[in-house]
Design a protein around this motif. Sequence first.
Motif, mmCIF file in Angstrom:
data_model
loop_
_atom_site.group_PDB
_atom_site.id
_atom_site.type_symbol
_atom_site.label_atom_id
_atom_site.label_comp_id
_atom_site.label_asym_id
_atom_site.label_seq_id
_atom_site.Cartn_x
_atom_site.Cartn_y
_atom_site.Cartn_z
ATOM 1 N N ASP A 60 50.809 42.546 36.242
ATOM 2 C CA ASP A 60 50.577 43.987 36.245
ATOM 3 C C ASP A 60 49.063 44.200 36.204
ATOM 4 N N GLY A 61 48.631 45.445 36.161
ATOM 5 C CA GLY A 61 47.200 45.748 36.215
ATOM 6 C C GLY A 61 46.394 45.094 35.111
ATOM 7 N N GLY A 62 46.883 45.155 33.890
ATOM 8 C CA GLY A 62 46.165 44.552 32.765
ATOM 9 C C GLY A 62 46.127 43.038 32.852
ATOM 10 N N GLU A 63 47.238 42.453 33.286
ATOM 11 C CA GLU A 63 47.292 40.988 33.392
ATOM 12 C C GLU A 63 46.339 40.449 34.450
ATOM 13 N N ILE A 64 46.227 41.142 35.570
ATOM 14 C CA ILE A 64 45.341 40.639 36.620
ATOM 15 C C ILE A 64 43.876 40.777 36.213
ATOM 16 N N LEU A 65 43.553 41.838 35.489
ATOM 17 C CA LEU A 65 42.177 41.987 34.991
ATOM 18 C C LEU A 65 41.859 40.912 33.960
ATOM 19 N N ARG A 66 42.805 40.619 33.088
ATOM 20 C CA ARG A 66 42.624 39.556 32.097
ATOM 21 C C ARG A 66 42.446 38.203 32.793
ATOM 22 N N THR A 67 43.220 37.977 33.846
ATOM 23 C CA THR A 67 43.116 36.721 34.590
ATOM 24 C C THR A 67 41.748 36.604 35.249
ATOM 25 N N ALA A 68 41.260 37.689 35.838
ATOM 26 C CA ALA A 68 39.931 37.684 36.459
ATOM 27 C C ALA A 68 38.850 37.436 35.412
ATOM 28 N N ASP A 69 38.972 38.061 34.253
ATOM 29 C CA ASP A 69 38.003 37.843 33.173
ATOM 30 C C ASP A 69 38.012 36.389 32.703
ATOM 31 N N ARG A 70 39.198 35.825 32.570
ATOM 32 C CA ARG A 70 39.298 34.417 32.160
ATOM 33 C C ARG A 70 38.642 33.503 33.189
ATOM 34 N N ALA A 71 38.871 33.787 34.466
ATOM 35 C CA ALA A 71 38.265 32.968 35.521
ATOM 36 C C ALA A 71 36.742 33.093 35.491
ATOM 37 N N ARG A 72 36.236 34.315 35.368
ATOM 38 C CA ARG A 72 34.781 34.514 35.298
ATOM 39 C C ARG A 72 34.175 33.779 34.105
ATOM 40 N N SER A 73 34.833 33.866 32.948
ATOM 41 C CA SER A 73 34.276 33.242 31.738
ATOM 42 C C SER A 73 34.248 31.719 31.831
ATOM 43 N N ARG A 74 35.034 31.156 32.734
ATOM 44 C CA ARG A 74 35.060 29.701 32.921
ATOM 45 C C ARG A 74 34.269 29.262 34.155
ATOM 46 N N GLY A 75 33.601 30.202 34.787
ATOM 47 C CA GLY A 75 32.774 29.881 35.943
ATOM 48 C C GLY A 75 33.564 29.508 37.186
ATOM 49 N N ILE A 76 34.795 29.982 37.292
ATOM 50 C CA ILE A 76 35.630 29.679 38.454
ATOM 51 C C ILE A 76 35.316 30.673 39.567
ATOM 52 N N SER A 77 35.057 30.158 40.744
ATOM 53 C CA SER A 77 34.886 31.025 41.912
ATOM 54 C C SER A 77 36.265 31.488 42.359
ATOM 55 N N PHE A 78 36.402 32.777 42.639
ATOM 56 C CA PHE A 78 37.683 33.281 43.124
ATOM 57 C C PHE A 78 37.460 34.426 44.096
ATOM 58 N N SER A 79 38.439 34.621 44.956
ATOM 59 C CA SER A 79 38.399 35.740 45.892
ATOM 60 C C SER A 79 39.182 36.893 45.284
ATOM 61 N N ILE A 80 38.816 38.105 45.675
ATOM 62 C CA ILE A 80 39.539 39.275 45.189
ATOM 63 C C ILE A 80 39.885 40.193 46.351
ATOM 64 N N PHE A 81 40.908 40.973 46.135
ATOM 65 C CA PHE A 81 41.284 42.053 47.043
ATOM 66 C C PHE A 81 41.496 43.264 46.145
ATOM 67 N N THR A 82 40.758 44.322 46.404
ATOM 68 C CA THR A 82 40.898 45.538 45.598
ATOM 69 C C THR A 82 41.715 46.574 46.371
ATOM 70 N N ARG A 83 42.259 47.515 45.632
ATOM 71 C CA ARG A 83 43.081 48.557 46.260
ATOM 72 C C ARG A 83 42.308 49.293 47.355
ATOM 73 N N ASP A 84 41.003 49.455 47.176
ATOM 74 C CA ASP A 84 40.180 50.150 48.176
ATOM 75 C C ASP A 84 40.212 49.460 49.540
ATOM 76 N N LEU A 85 40.465 48.176 49.557
ATOM 77 C CA LEU A 85 40.428 47.435 50.824
ATOM 78 C C LEU A 85 41.605 47.752 51.737
ATOM 79 N N PHE A 86 42.630 48.423 51.213
ATOM 80 C CA PHE A 86 43.720 48.868 52.090
ATOM 81 C C PHE A 86 43.249 49.970 53.028
ATOM 82 N N ASP A 87 42.108 50.587 52.717
ATOM 83 C CA ASP A 87 41.572 51.677 53.528
ATOM 84 C C ASP A 87 40.377 51.271 54.378
ATOM 85 N N THR A 88 40.038 49.994 54.385
ATOM 86 C CA THR A 88 38.931 49.517 55.219
ATOM 87 C C THR A 88 39.509 48.594 56.290
ATOM 88 N N PHE A 89 38.746 48.399 57.350
ATOM 89 C CA PHE A 89 39.315 47.661 58.473
ATOM 90 C C PHE A 89 38.382 46.603 59.048
#
Length: 131
Positions: A60-89
């Motif tokens: 859910d929204g809180g879990e994915i933010l927590r997961t991203a924070d955990r990845a950042r705090s461990r220096g893991i590179s990750f890709s993201i897709f934000t809701r705004d990207l559904f409106d870009t092409f």
Amino acid sequence: MKIAVVLRCELEPWQRLNVASFTISGVASQEGAVGEDYRDGSNNRYLPMFKEPVLVFGADGGEILRTADRARSRGISFSIFTRDLFDTFNDVDNRGAVEAVAADALDIVGMAFRTDRKTADKVLKGLKLLR
């Protein structure tokens, strides 16, 4: 190594596929993530694929933010897709949409990463495989 994709559970099926496809492409860009080309018995060549299985988790929204924070705090590179990207092409607009929002305000609907199993398990703790 473990490859993980984390997707917001409430996404429509087409959105899940779209987000998974875009985020996993970032993992494919990492050195050593992809194996050798495939060849069939007729010597046709096929593109290589990941060396490790790809596990897809729901959040859910809180879990994915927590997961991203955990990845950042461990220096893991990750890709993201934000809701705004559904409106870009295109890639330029995608980058602009992400850059316009501070990290703590990003509405992340998907992310993907590749890291050692032990670290991945810590980052993914509490998440379940997507059904």
